[in-house]
Structures are given as C-alpha cells and as structure tokens.
Design a protein around this motif. Structure first.
Motif, mmCIF file in Angstrom:
data_model
loop_
_atom_site.group_PDB
_atom_site.id
_atom_site.type_symbol
_atom_site.label_atom_id
_atom_site.label_comp_id
_atom_site.label_asym_id
_atom_site.label_seq_id
_atom_site.Cartn_x
_atom_site.Cartn_y
_atom_site.Cartn_z
ATOM 1 N N ARG A 62 0.835 -1.156 0.097
ATOM 2 C CA ARG A 62 0.128 0.225 0.091
ATOM 3 C C ARG A 62 0.760 1.518 0.107
ATOM 4 O O ARG A 62 0.412 2.287 -0.615
ATOM 5 N N LYS A 112 0.894 4.117 -3.010
ATOM 6 C CA LYS A 112 0.734 5.558 -2.721
ATOM 7 C C LYS A 112 1.845 6.286 -3.170
ATOM 8 O O LYS A 112 1.694 7.354 -3.898
ATOM 9 N N GLN A 134 -4.137 5.074 -8.377
ATOM 10 C CA GLN A 134 -5.490 5.238 -8.086
ATOM 11 C C GLN A 134 -5.965 3.756 -7.738
ATOM 12 O O GLN A 134 -6.840 3.019 -8.444
ATOM 13 N N MET A 135 -5.509 2.951 -6.673
ATOM 14 C CA MET A 135 -5.858 1.513 -6.510
ATOM 15 C C MET A 135 -5.735 1.440 -4.924
ATOM 16 O O MET A 135 -4.932 2.216 -4.302
ATOM 17 N N LYS A 136 -6.599 0.438 -4.389
ATOM 18 C CA LYS A 136 -6.529 -0.105 -3.113
ATOM 19 C C LYS A 136 -6.059 -1.353 -3.090
ATOM 20 O O LYS A 136 -6.968 -2.128 -3.576
ATOM 21 N N GLY A 139 -6.459 -4.737 -1.190
ATOM 22 C CA GLY A 139 -7.231 -5.156 -0.111
ATOM 23 C C GLY A 139 -6.648 -6.293 0.721
ATOM 24 O O GLY A 139 -7.058 -6.473 1.713
ATOM 25 N N TYR A 170 -6.785 -6.089 -5.433
ATOM 26 C CA TYR A 170 -6.855 -4.832 -5.560
ATOM 27 C C TYR A 170 -8.342 -4.222 -5.941
ATOM 28 O O TYR A 170 -8.835 -5.069 -6.916
ATOM 29 N N SER A 191 -10.031 -0.826 -7.862
ATOM 30 C CA SER A 191 -9.747 0.305 -8.357
ATOM 31 C C SER A 191 -11.215 0.470 -9.575
ATOM 32 O O SER A 191 -11.714 -0.273 -10.063
ATOM 33 N N GLU A 219 -14.230 -8.195 -2.188
ATOM 34 C CA GLU A 219 -13.601 -7.773 -0.983
ATOM 35 C C GLU A 219 -14.157 -8.092 0.483
ATOM 36 O O GLU A 219 -13.572 -8.677 1.408
#
Length: 414
Positions: A164, A168, A173-175, A177, A192, A194, A225
């Motif tokens: 993560r 950053k 632009q993604m998370k 998880g 991830y 997005s 998720e």
C-alpha cells in the motif's frame, strides 16, 4: 473483591460431532484403517467446520463408493478462493485434509473441502470444465510443508502494508485489499480494487524487487473484498458473500421500492458500501404478490366517505385506506379482495355502506400520533401522589391534636 473464573467449565456442545464411519463404531474400521478417527459418515463427512467459508454440505457422503465416483477434489485456500484438482495418485483424501497441490511455479497448500460425486456438480456451477488442463494433487501436506506454509502466511500482513505504501508513492489510484502467499512462499497474489484502469507494470517490478517473490495482480470488486474479509450483517448472520454466495448480480433501488423499504442509503448499503445483495432475494415474491393488490391511484367510494390508498402489507394481502390524501385519518384496513370487490361495485354505480364487512367504531376526527407521546402524560399521576401525601399528613396532624387533648381518635376510612 476480584472474581475468580478459573473454575468455570465450558458449556457442552448442543450438537456433538461424531467421528468415524459406520464401521468405526466398534473402534476398528477395515474400510479406512484409522480406528474410529476417519471423517467418513454423514455427520463428520457431510458437515464441515463453520469457519470454512463457502461451506458445502455433502449430502451424498453416506452413499457407498461415493469417494470412488470421481478423482476430482475441491480444495480451498485463503478465504473464498477455491480450486479443483485431480487425485491421480489415488490418495485417501477426506474433508479437512491439508494437501500440496500443483501450482505455477512450485506448489500450494490448501484444505480439502469436498470429495466424491458432488465435485462435478460444483465444477459445473462454477463454470469450470472437466478437461485435461486440471492440475493435480501431489501429496498430503508434510510437517515441513506446513511449517513453510505458516511462515509464508505470517508475512502477508506486513507485505500488504508495504504494498500500500509503494502504491501511494507511485500515485496509483488503487487500493490493495489483501495479499495471499503461495504455500511455498515463492509467489503472492495481490488483490486490489480500482474504479478505473491502472497501469501497474512499474508496481509489479518494485514489489518483486522488494519482497523477492513472483507477483500476480488480481482485480476484485467491493463485494468480493467484503467476502474475503468476512463479517456479520445487520441481520446477525455472517455475510452471504463470505459463506455461500459466489455470483453477484446487480442490485438497484427499485427492489427496495418494490418491497416498501426505506430509501435511506445507510440502511440499504452493506459492509461493502454497495446495495445489499439480499434486496434481490425476495423481490420476485413481492412482485408476484403485488399483482394481486388494487391500484394505488383508485379511490374507494362508500355511502359514508371516500377512501384513499394509504399503505399495504404486500405479503399478507392487507390494504389500508384513509379518508384524507395527505395524512392518516380514519384508517381502515381491509383484505385486497374486498378492495377489488368495492372497485367493481363502484364501476357498476353501487356504493357499499362501509369498507369493512364488520361493524367497527371509527373515530370522526383524524388520528394524532403525536398525542400518544405527550410529554405531560405522567403529570396527572404525580399530582395524585402529591395529593395523597398531603391528605395523609393532614390526617396525622388531626390525630396528634386529638390525642393531646385526651380525645379518642376516630377511625379514618381509606
């Protein structure tokens, strides 16, 4: 005083799990050779532990030669990821066994969750074809395999946090998880989320250099998720996406309006911040039941008044009408069939005396719901208590005065 809880005994299980097949009852099983500890039989073989997500009840586990019906085995990995493998070596596998399966590269460690003839049905439901490309099971997991597997699992949390931070820094632009390591620790899957297309080629190179593993990026949705993380819904049960639901269909607010539910987004959204999947579960039943109800736009004419649609209990078939369009006034609840009969009579020019067939005393004034929750509804009781106390004190004073003058006190009726 400090309480001591050391003597408290755990509660017995309401449903004790019996181990062993039918031949294991005597302690010596010639079928499995495990002396009463095998996982055959309806009780142990059919049910699996609730902690396993997407649990399947094997209702064919007590059928003879069920395990020999196919060499395919269902294996579950971390959370909701499952795979289907061939048991080419004809290993005696039962539900709950840890196995080492073929992977690319190396091998992976998983848990057997389903065996026998139900595996082919599960594969057809999941859309997996039974062809020669299915990978195979190497062996049952050895202590060395399990030790390496636990070591790889211990690195997942730190790897996810580090990934993560890297994402950053790269301004992606993604998370990320979740992270799932392979059983041998050579490969890791990064899940991830997005809303847009992400170019993560540079991210893969940085992750591979930092963690010295082979990286696989896999995009999932918000519902997937939530299924991987797990949790409990507002109904008090485990999330459907974490226990049994695999395919996710689109959910719209029309399903909520069809069931006369509140359109409050906070109540309709689940833990994934999307509309709850359970809104679609009973939508078809409500749609079918709503066809038997009268139209909301049609008013009912009677000899005493005109009644307008107010609300309806769709499943029970009860409709409530009010004499005022704007608020609840003189509410009358009648069956849907009675409302349809009155509509038919109105079309013929007839007007019944009342909506309901029963004689009910109806108030002539609108019902004020706020009046029932008045802030001064307890004041009268308090005044009565004060009056009783004052009257008792006056009676006691008169008695003391009479006793001081030598007079005999008279009895007071309560």
């Amino acid at each position: 005083m400090k309480e001591d809880y050391t003597d408290i005994q755990p509660l017995p299980s309401p449903l004790p799990i019996e181990r062993g097949c039918g031949a294991c009852a005597g302690g010596d099983c010639s079928t499995c050779g495990q002396a009463g500890t095998c996982l055959r039989g309806l009780t142990a073989g059919g049910w699996s532990r609730i902690e396993r997500q997407l649990n399947v009840f094997d209702y064919r586990s007590d059928i003879p030669n069920n395990l020999d019906a196919t060499d395919l085995v269902e294996v579950q990995f971390k959370n909701t990821r499952k795979g289907y493998y061939r048991n080419d070596n004809r290993l005696p596998l039962f539900k709950g066994d840890m196995v080492a399966v073929e992977s690319s590269p190396g091998h992976d460690i998983g848990t057997v969750t389903l065996t026998g003839s139900l595996v082919t049905l599960a594969m057809s439901k999941a859309g997996v074809k039974n062809d020669a490309d299915i990978k195979r099971i190497y062996r049952k997991a050895r202590p060395a395999d399990l030790e390496k597997y636990e070591e790889a699992k211990s690195r997942e949390q730190s790897t996810m946090i580090g990934a993560r931070q890297i994402a950053k820094e790269l301004e992606l632009q993604m998370k990320i998880g979740d992270v799932e390591y392979q059983g041998d620790g050579l490969k890791a899957i990064f899940y991830y989320i997005s809303d847009q297309r992400v170019d993560f080629r540079k991210l893969i190179r940085v992750l591979a250099d930092r963690f010295h593993i082979r990286v696989e990026m896999r995009q999932i949705g918000a519902r997937q998720e939530a299924g991987r993380i797990g949790g409990f819904g507002p109904c008090g049960r485990e999330l459907c996406c974490a226990t049994w639901k695999k395919n996710f269909s689109s959910v719209s607010t029309s399903a909520a309006r069809l069931q006369d539910l509140s359109t409050n987004p906070n109540k309709l959204a689940g833990q994934c911040a999307k509309l709850k999947c359970c809104l679609n579960f009973e939508a078809d039943q409500y749609l079918e039941a709503q066809k038997r109800l009268p139209s909301r736009e049609i008013a009912l004419e009677t000899a005493e008044a005109t009644y307008y649609y107010f609300k309806a209990d769709i499943l029970s078939g009860q409709v409530s009408y009010s004499t005022d369009k704007r608020f609840a006034a003189n509410i009358v609840t009648i069956p849907a069939q009675r409302a349809l009969d009155i509509i038919r009579l109105n079309k013929e020019g007839e007007y019944p005396e009342s909506l309901s067939t029963e004689t009910i005393a109806v108030p002539n004034h609108p019902v004020d719901l706020v009046e029932q929750e008045s802030l001064t509804r307890f004041d009268k009781q308090r005044k009565r208590k004060k009056n009783r106390k004052s009257s008792r004190s006056e009676d006691g004073g008169e008695r003391r005065q009479r006793s001081g003058r030598g007079e005999r006190p008279t009895a007071v009726k309560s």
